[in-house]
Design a protein around this motif. Structure first.
Motif, short mmCIF file in Angstrom:
data_model
loop_
_atom_site.label_atom_id
_atom_site.label_comp_id
_atom_site.label_asym_id
_atom_site.label_seq_id
_atom_site.Cartn_x
_atom_site.Cartn_y
_atom_site.Cartn_z
N UNK A 58 0.86 -1.18 0.00
CA UNK A 58 0.00 0.00 0.00
C UNK A 58 0.90 1.23 0.00
N UNK A 59 0.59 2.18 -0.87
CA UNK A 59 1.45 3.34 -1.12
C UNK A 59 1.63 4.22 0.11
N UNK A 60 2.79 4.84 0.18
CA UNK A 60 3.13 5.79 1.23
C UNK A 60 4.00 6.87 0.63
N UNK A 74 -1.76 4.80 2.46
CA UNK A 74 -2.91 3.90 2.45
C UNK A 74 -2.64 2.81 3.48
N UNK A 75 -3.67 2.44 4.23
CA UNK A 75 -3.55 1.39 5.24
C UNK A 75 -4.66 0.37 5.04
N UNK A 111 -10.11 -3.69 1.46
CA UNK A 111 -10.62 -2.39 1.90
C UNK A 111 -9.49 -1.67 2.62
N UNK A 112 -9.40 -0.34 2.45
CA UNK A 112 -8.31 0.41 3.05
C UNK A 112 -8.74 1.83 3.39
N UNK A 113 -7.85 2.52 4.13
CA UNK A 113 -8.04 3.92 4.48
C UNK A 113 -6.98 4.76 3.79
#
Length: 192
Positions: A58-60, A74-75, A111-113
């Motif tokens: 997930x991108x950071x 993204x988490x 699903x992510x935040x």
């Protein structure tokens, strides 16, 4: 009665501002990895040690805006509609999740935040972004990435900011987009 000089307060404020703006260039949210380096991420293993398990990152990203360090990331919170251990949103400034997942090969729903925090202690998040029934192939590495854009809407004096998040899932080796099929995106409205 003797009046206190405001000079010491101005000097202290200037020193604090310099520390925040200059000393926090390495700001990152909680203990999450700040810079994109997949080789340094330890995937949360949901593969039951499957050989050639696909890995989803997930991108950071960290950057500065007006001198203020930001961390946007993204988490992952759910896989196949199951809440991940320790994941979720406790409040607008308290979001938890996984930055990398090791899955069994096959179709999965994620699903992510999307989380945006800064060195001043402000920020926010939007959760429940999702991709349904995505095929993750054995031995492959993927990234859930995002692009965000901001626009101001509303009448003068009653403006609000709208953030549009477009997420994609790509094969890290071939750069092929595996999700979404064109035109998907979610508009997020931060709570004020």
């Amino acid at each position: 009665m003797r009046l206190l000089s405001t000079r010491p307060f101005k000097v202290t404020a200037a020193m604090m501002l310099t520390a925040v703006l200059g000393g926090c260039s390495s700001y990152h949210y909680k203990n999450y990895q700040g810079d994109w380096a997949p080789e340094q991420m330890t995937p949360y293993d949901l593969s039951n040690n499957a050989p050639d398990a696909p890995v989803v990152y997930f991108a950071t990203v960290r950057y500065r805006d007006l001198g203020i360090p930001f961390h946007r990331l993204l988490l992952a919170t759910h896989v196949d509609d199951q809440l991940l251990e320790g994941a979720g949103r406790a409040s607008i400034l308290d979001v938890s999740g996984k930055q990398a997942l090791k899955l069994t090969p096959g179709k999965h729903s994620l699903r992510w935040c999307w989380t945006s925090m800064n060195a001043l202690g402000t920020g926010g998040a939007q959760c429940n972004l999702e991709a349904r029934d995505v095929e993750f192939k054995a031995g492959k590495r993927y990234i859930v990435d995002f692009q965000n854009s901001t626009r101001i809407v509303g009448a003068p004096g009653r403006e609000s900011m709208r953030i549009h998040i477009k997420s994609t899932i790509r094969d890290l080796d071939s750069d092929e987009v595996v999700y979404p099929v064109f035109g998907s995106g979610q508009e997020l409205i931060p709570r004020t």
